[in-house]
Design a protein around this motif. Structure first.
Motif, PDB file in Angstrom:
ATOM      1  N   LEU A 273       0.818  -1.216   0.000  1.00  9.44           N
ATOM      2  CA  LEU A 273       0.000   0.000   0.000  1.00  9.44           C
ATOM      3  C   LEU A 273       0.854   1.271   0.000  1.00  9.44           C
ATOM      4  N   PRO A 274       1.806   1.427   0.933  1.00 14.46           N
ATOM      5  CA  PRO A 274       2.630   2.642   0.855  1.00 14.46           C
ATOM      6  C   PRO A 274       3.480   2.705  -0.405  1.00 14.46           C
ATOM      7  N   MET A 275       3.877   1.547  -0.960  1.00 13.77           N
ATOM      8  CA  MET A 275       4.686   1.589  -2.168  1.00 13.77           C
ATOM      9  C   MET A 275       3.861   2.066  -3.365  1.00 13.77           C
ATOM     10  N   LEU A 276       2.569   1.750  -3.376  1.00 13.66           N
ATOM     11  CA  LEU A 276       1.711   2.274  -4.431  1.00 13.66           C
ATOM     12  C   LEU A 276       1.580   3.795  -4.325  1.00 13.66           C
ATOM     13  N   HIS A 277       1.553   4.307  -3.097  1.00 20.49           N
ATOM     14  CA  HIS A 277       1.569   5.761  -2.929  1.00 20.49           C
ATOM     15  C   HIS A 277       2.889   6.341  -3.444  1.00 20.49           C
ATOM     16  N   LEU A 278       3.977   5.611  -3.203  1.00 22.86           N
ATOM     17  CA  LEU A 278       5.282   6.083  -3.676  1.00 22.86           C
ATOM     18  C   LEU A 278       5.303   6.209  -5.192  1.00 22.86           C
ATOM     19  N   VAL A 279       4.857   5.191  -5.916  1.00 28.41           N
ATOM     20  CA  VAL A 279       4.887   5.277  -7.377  1.00 28.41           C
ATOM     21  C   VAL A 279       3.902   6.338  -7.871  1.00 28.41           C
TER      22      VAL A 279
ATOM     23  N   ALA B 171       5.754  -4.908  -8.159  1.00 26.52           N
ATOM     24  CA  ALA B 171       5.867  -6.357  -8.207  1.00 26.52           C
ATOM     25  C   ALA B 171       7.322  -6.794  -8.114  1.00 26.52           C
ATOM     26  N   LEU B 172       8.208  -6.076  -8.791  1.00 24.41           N
ATOM     27  CA  LEU B 172       9.627  -6.407  -8.784  1.00 24.41           C
ATOM     28  C   LEU B 172      10.224  -6.215  -7.394  1.00 24.41           C
ATOM     29  N   GLN B 173       9.859  -5.124  -6.723  1.00 19.63           N
ATOM     30  CA  GLN B 173      10.426  -4.830  -5.407  1.00 19.63           C
ATOM     31  C   GLN B 173       9.929  -5.798  -4.335  1.00 19.63           C
ATOM     32  N   LEU B 174       8.705  -6.312  -4.491  1.00 23.89           N
ATOM     33  CA  LEU B 174       8.069  -7.099  -3.438  1.00 23.89           C
ATOM     34  C   LEU B 174       7.973  -8.576  -3.778  1.00 23.89           C
ATOM     35  N   ASP B 175       8.531  -8.959  -4.932  1.00 28.14           N
ATOM     36  CA  ASP B 175       8.479 -10.355  -5.364  1.00 28.14           C
ATOM     37  C   ASP B 175       7.034 -10.852  -5.445  1.00 28.14           C
ATOM     38  N   LEU B 176       6.187 -10.020  -6.046  1.00 27.84           N
ATOM     39  CA  LEU B 176       4.800 -10.363  -6.280  1.00 27.84           C
ATOM     40  C   LEU B 176       4.559 -10.428  -7.783  1.00 27.84           C
TER      41      LEU B 176
ATOM     42  N   ALA C  22      -4.522  -6.262  -8.511  1.00 30.75           N
ATOM     43  CA  ALA C  22      -5.735  -6.537  -7.737  1.00 30.75           C
ATOM     44  C   ALA C  22      -5.908  -5.509  -6.624  1.00 30.75           C
ATOM     45  N   VAL C  23      -4.810  -5.110  -6.011  1.00 30.90           N
ATOM     46  CA  VAL C  23      -4.867  -4.112  -4.931  1.00 30.90           C
ATOM     47  C   VAL C  23      -5.040  -2.709  -5.507  1.00 30.90           C
ATOM     48  N   ALA C  24      -4.272  -2.402  -6.543  1.00 26.95           N
ATOM     49  CA  ALA C  24      -4.295  -1.050  -7.114  1.00 26.95           C
ATOM     50  C   ALA C  24      -5.657  -0.700  -7.710  1.00 26.95           C
ATOM     51  N   THR C  25      -6.386  -1.691  -8.197  1.00 27.81           N
ATOM     52  CA  THR C  25      -7.690  -1.426  -8.794  1.00 27.81           C
ATOM     53  C   THR C  25      -8.828  -1.550  -7.789  1.00 27.81           C
ATOM     54  N   PHE C  26      -8.533  -2.043  -6.584  1.00 25.59           N
ATOM     55  CA  PHE C  26      -9.574  -2.189  -5.557  1.00 25.59           C
ATOM     56  C   PHE C  26      -9.809  -0.877  -4.825  1.00 25.59           C
ATOM     57  N   TYR C  27      -8.734  -0.173  -4.495  1.00 26.63           N
ATOM     58  CA  TYR C  27      -8.834   1.052  -3.704  1.00 26.63           C
ATOM     59  C   TYR C  27      -8.941   2.279  -4.614  1.00 26.63           C
TER      60      TYR C  27
ATOM     61  N   GLU D 139       4.167  11.796   1.129  1.00 28.58           N
ATOM     62  CA  GLU D 139       3.997  11.762   2.573  1.00 28.58           C
ATOM     63  C   GLU D 139       3.168  10.558   2.995  1.00 28.58           C
ATOM     64  N   LEU D 140       2.167  10.194   2.202  1.00 27.75           N
ATOM     65  CA  LEU D 140       1.384   8.995   2.503  1.00 27.75           C
ATOM     66  C   LEU D 140       2.233   7.733   2.392  1.00 27.75           C
ATOM     67  N   ALA D 141       3.276   7.796   1.590  1.00 32.18           N
ATOM     68  CA  ALA D 141       4.210   6.664   1.505  1.00 32.18           C
ATOM     69  C   ALA D 141       5.127   6.600   2.718  1.00 32.18           C
ATOM     70  N   GLY D 142       5.094   7.649   3.553  1.00 27.71           N
ATOM     71  CA  GLY D 142       5.872   7.619   4.782  1.00 27.71           C
ATOM     72  C   GLY D 142       7.109   8.483   4.779  1.00 27.71           C
ATOM     73  N   PHE D 143       7.202   9.425   3.834  1.00 21.40           N
ATOM     74  CA  PHE D 143       8.387  10.270   3.742  1.00 21.40           C
ATOM     75  C   PHE D 143       8.002  11.716   4.051  1.00 21.40           C
ATOM     76  N   SER D 144       8.344  12.149   5.249  1.00 21.26           N
ATOM     77  CA  SER D 144       7.975  13.477   5.729  1.00 21.26           C
ATOM     78  C   SER D 144       8.973  14.518   5.230  1.00 21.26           C
ATOM     79  N   PRO D 145       8.575  15.797   5.255  1.00 21.89           N
ATOM     80  CA  PRO D 145       9.511  16.854   4.843  1.00 21.89           C
ATOM     81  C   PRO D 145      10.773  16.845   5.702  1.00 21.89           C
ATOM     82  N   VAL D 146      11.911  17.088   5.068  1.00 24.66           N
ATOM     83  CA  VAL D 146      13.178  17.122   5.799  1.00 24.66           C
ATOM     84  C   VAL D 146      13.250  18.353   6.681  1.00 24.66           C
ATOM     85  N   ASP D 147      12.734  19.466   6.183  1.00 22.17           N
ATOM     86  CA  ASP D 147      12.761  20.714   6.944  1.00 22.17           C
ATOM     87  C   ASP D 147      11.898  20.575   8.205  1.00 22.17           C
ATOM     88  N   GLU D 148      12.494  20.801   9.366  1.00 26.65           N
ATOM     89  CA  GLU D 148      11.792  20.602  10.641  1.00 26.65           C
ATOM     90  C   GLU D 148      10.588  21.517  10.774  1.00 26.65           C
TER      91      GLU D 148
END
Length: 285
Positions: free
Chosen positions: A61-67, A83-88, A95-100, A221-230
């Motif tokens: 799920l977070p990787m789909l946000h990343l792409v 699929a390549l990164q997760l061996d799927l 199936a996941v990308a078209t469900f949500y 940010e939904l993929a889990g990468f917050s701004p570097v600037d505090e």
């Protein structure tokens, strides 16, 4: 037909590809998408996401946000990258990308405007807001429809419009979101003013929550990468998230001394161990 035969076994197979009215070779031929859009920095982020989970497939799920932060959608290349990164298999990712509905198959604009059209917001004016925005953003006499974009997708000022199911803000309806940030108590007129400001390059402050980002930044940010600037980071996470209306019930209870009855907490029943002896749930033998 004998008793041992099925009906299907008595008729010849049909070559569905051969009788297709249009060439259908692409349906049966494996194709490799161009993954060059996902550079070394994105691959490094993907590996960081995988490292957060005990099982790599949980990172989907977070990787789909990343792409989606890269292309503004989940393309076939994005599916193959995941699929390549997760061996799927690509089918598992698809199936996941078209469900949500949060994963888009068409490139989004700089801003994704989501209008709640579920029951309460709809009767309070959500349907009118969605209709008005579609007419206002449409071109050449055609109303902008669900998941359609005005402007070149991804370019400054471009907007993708969608009607959304419940946005979990019934106490503040009708509501809409821009890149998942809330704009509460909207009217058709205020919604038009909002999208006009977005198209002009402005970023009106949400009613609550973090400062407005563009769609792709929000996806990162939904993929889990917050701004570097505090400062930028704190301004987002410290933004007000609850409204007076949301907390009204809790405030009434506190003012009047209302409390909920304590729920019983009976012991967990014993479960059978593999050897047949009983152990309490949660215990280790």
């Amino acid at each position: 037909m004998s008793a041992e035969q099925t009906h299907q076994a008595t008729v010849p197979d049909t070559d569905v590809v051969g009788i297709a009215p249009v060439p259908a070779g692409h349906l049966v031929t494996e194709t490799a998408a161009d993954l060059s859009v996902f550079g070394a920095d994105i691959t490094a982020k993907a590996l960081q996401i995988v490292g957060r989970y005990p099982q790599s497939r949980s990172a989907l799920l977070p990787m789909l946000h990343l792409v989606q932060s890269v292309e503004g959608k989940v393309s076939q290349a994005g599916i193959q990258f995941c699929a390549l990164q997760l061996d799927l298999s690509a089918a598992e990712v698809s199936a996941v990308a078209t469900f949500y509905t949060m994963y888009k198959r068409k490139t989004c604009g700089e801003h994704l405007v989501s209008v709640c059209t579920n029951t309460l917001c709809a009767v309070l004016g959500g349907d009118a807001i969605y209709k008005t925005l579609g007419e206002h953003l449409g071109e050449d006499g055609k109303r902008l429809g669900h998941n359609e974009t005005v402007g070149e997708p991804g370019t400054p000022g471009s907007i993708t419009l969608e009607h959304a199911e419940c946005l979990a803000a019934c106490d503040l309806g009708p509501v809409l979101q821009v890149n998942y940030e809330f704009y509460d108590n909207q009217t058709p007129e205020s919604a038009v003013a909002l999208v006009d400001a977005l198209r002009a390059g402005e970023r009106p402050a949400p009613t609550r929550g973090a400062p407005l980002r563009d769609f792709r930044t929000a996806e990162l940010e939904l993929a889990g990468f917050s701004p570097v600037d505090e400062f930028v980071y704190r301004s987002g996470v410290d933004g007000p998230s609850a409204a007076v209306e949301t907390l009204r019930g809790a405030q009434l209870a506190a003012d009047r001394g209302w409390t909920a009855p304590v729920m019983p907490n009976p012991p967990l029943p014993a479960e059978e161990s593999p050897a047949g002896s009983s152990v309490k749930a949660g215990e280790q033998k």
